[in-house]
Design an enzyme around this catalytic site. Structure first.
Site, PDB file in Angstrom:
ATOM      1  N   ASP A  30      65.251  -8.554 -11.145  1.00  0.00           N
ATOM      2  CA  ASP A  30      63.999  -9.166 -11.613  1.00  0.00           C
ATOM      3  C   ASP A  30      63.952  -9.221 -13.146  1.00  0.00           C
ATOM      4  OD1 ASP A  30      61.527 -10.291 -11.438  1.00  0.00           O
ATOM      5  OD2 ASP A  30      60.472  -8.474 -10.835  1.00  0.00           O
ATOM      6  N   HIS A  47      67.982 -17.113 -15.985  1.00  0.00           N
ATOM      7  CA  HIS A  47      68.723 -16.998 -14.721  1.00  0.00           C
ATOM      8  C   HIS A  47      70.243 -17.051 -14.974  1.00  0.00           C
ATOM      9  CE1 HIS A  47      65.100 -16.984 -12.447  1.00  0.00           C
ATOM     10  NE2 HIS A  47      64.785 -18.236 -12.659  1.00  0.00           N
ATOM     11  N   LEU A 141      84.739  -3.534  -1.208  1.00  0.00           N
ATOM     12  CA  LEU A 141      83.271  -3.692  -1.299  1.00  0.00           C
ATOM     13  C   LEU A 141      82.762  -4.869  -0.454  1.00  0.00           C
ATOM     14  CD1 LEU A 141      80.663  -2.925  -3.060  1.00  0.00           C
ATOM     15  CD2 LEU A 141      81.342  -4.873  -4.458  1.00  0.00           C
TER      16      LEU A 141
END
Ligand code: FPP
Length: 251
Positions: A30, A47, A141
């Site tokens: 955020d 962004h 991962l």
């Protein structure tokens, strides 16, 4: 996770015993908009700066032996944003995979896109499916990208699927338990997150992994996502390592 992927130097820099490092970390990235505003830039610049942080955080996760990393890239509610911002977020996701997919694949990262397909343009879906297919057997991962994701929508999807299976006689009502519900969520087969990190000072879940986060530890940080360096990441993991997890028991 192959032990060879883990870096002793990274674990030393983190300063947390291996057994206290979370296996699954979920992040709400955020603050991109506020980061941009504070610099007189456009929200989409924020962004982009946020997208550019992901490379280091994925690598840092592998280095310390995190096995699952789940990033909130676009929520079902984010459709309420201006069309241009939505398009920019989609383009950044495509750009991310164009830039990173080869390295992710070489590093044995397995990509999973969690969320709904509805309303996602075909060209975007093709890029996402390609990333998933290419990396599906990778052993290291697991990188979950929550895209067009909402936890309540995920639960509706799971309940409908279970109801259909009951109607077809594939399962009995008595077989529905916590494990079966987990196995019908988008994160099926993965452990629940141990740690949730949210950046930019907000302290809410925003329809993210509501079922899976039942016993996660929450760390809220003031830094905006574009300022989320590996040191900030380590700071959050150190906070987690100091928590006493009791899972409702006495520890
Ligand atoms: C929240 O910041 C962030 C998002 C809604 C999108 C997160 C997207 C990225 C980090 C880039 C693309 C992602 C990938 C996986 C390549 P906000 O816009 O709500 O910030 P604000 O609250 O300050 O306005």
């Amino acid at each position: 996770m192959k032990p060879s992927v883990i870096s002793k130097a990274a674990i030393e820099r983190l300063g947390v015993k291996s057994e206290l490092i979370p296996k699954h970390i979920a992040i709400i990235m955020d603050g991109n908009g506020r980061w941009a505003k504070a610099r007189g830039k456009k929200r989409t610049d924020g962004h982009r700066a946020g997208m550019e942080r992901i490379h280091d955080i994925v690598k840092a996760s592998q280095d310390i032996g995190v096995e699952h990393l789940t990033l909130y890239a676009f929520s079902c509610e984010n459709w309420k944003r201006p069309k241009l911002e939505v398009q920019a977020l989609f383009s950044l996701l495509v750009e991310y995979f164009h830039k990173e997919i080869d390295e992710l694949n070489r590093n044995g990262v397995c990509i999973r896109i969690i969320g709904q397909n509805d309303n996602i343009p075909d060209n975007i879906l093709r890029v996402l499916r390609h990333a998933e297919d290419l990396t599906k057997d990778n052993p290291n991962l697991t990188l979950n990208i929550a895209f067009n994701y909402g936890s309540r929508q995920e639960m509706v999807h799971a309940v409908r699927n279970m109801a259909n299976e009951v109607a077809m006689g594939a399962i009995g009502v008595d077989e529905i338990d916590e494990a079966m519900i987990s196995s019908h969520l988008y994160t099926a087969g993965q452990p629940d997150p141990d740690l949730l990190i949210r950046t930019s000072g907000e302290q809410r879940l925003s329809n993210y992994l509501l079922y899976q986060l039942a016993y996660a530890e929450f760390v809220f940080l003031d830094e905006h996502w574009p300022d989320f360096t590996v040191d900030v990441y380590y700071k959050a993991i150190r906070q987690y390592a100091q928590r006493s997890r009791r899972f409702g028991g006495l520890g």
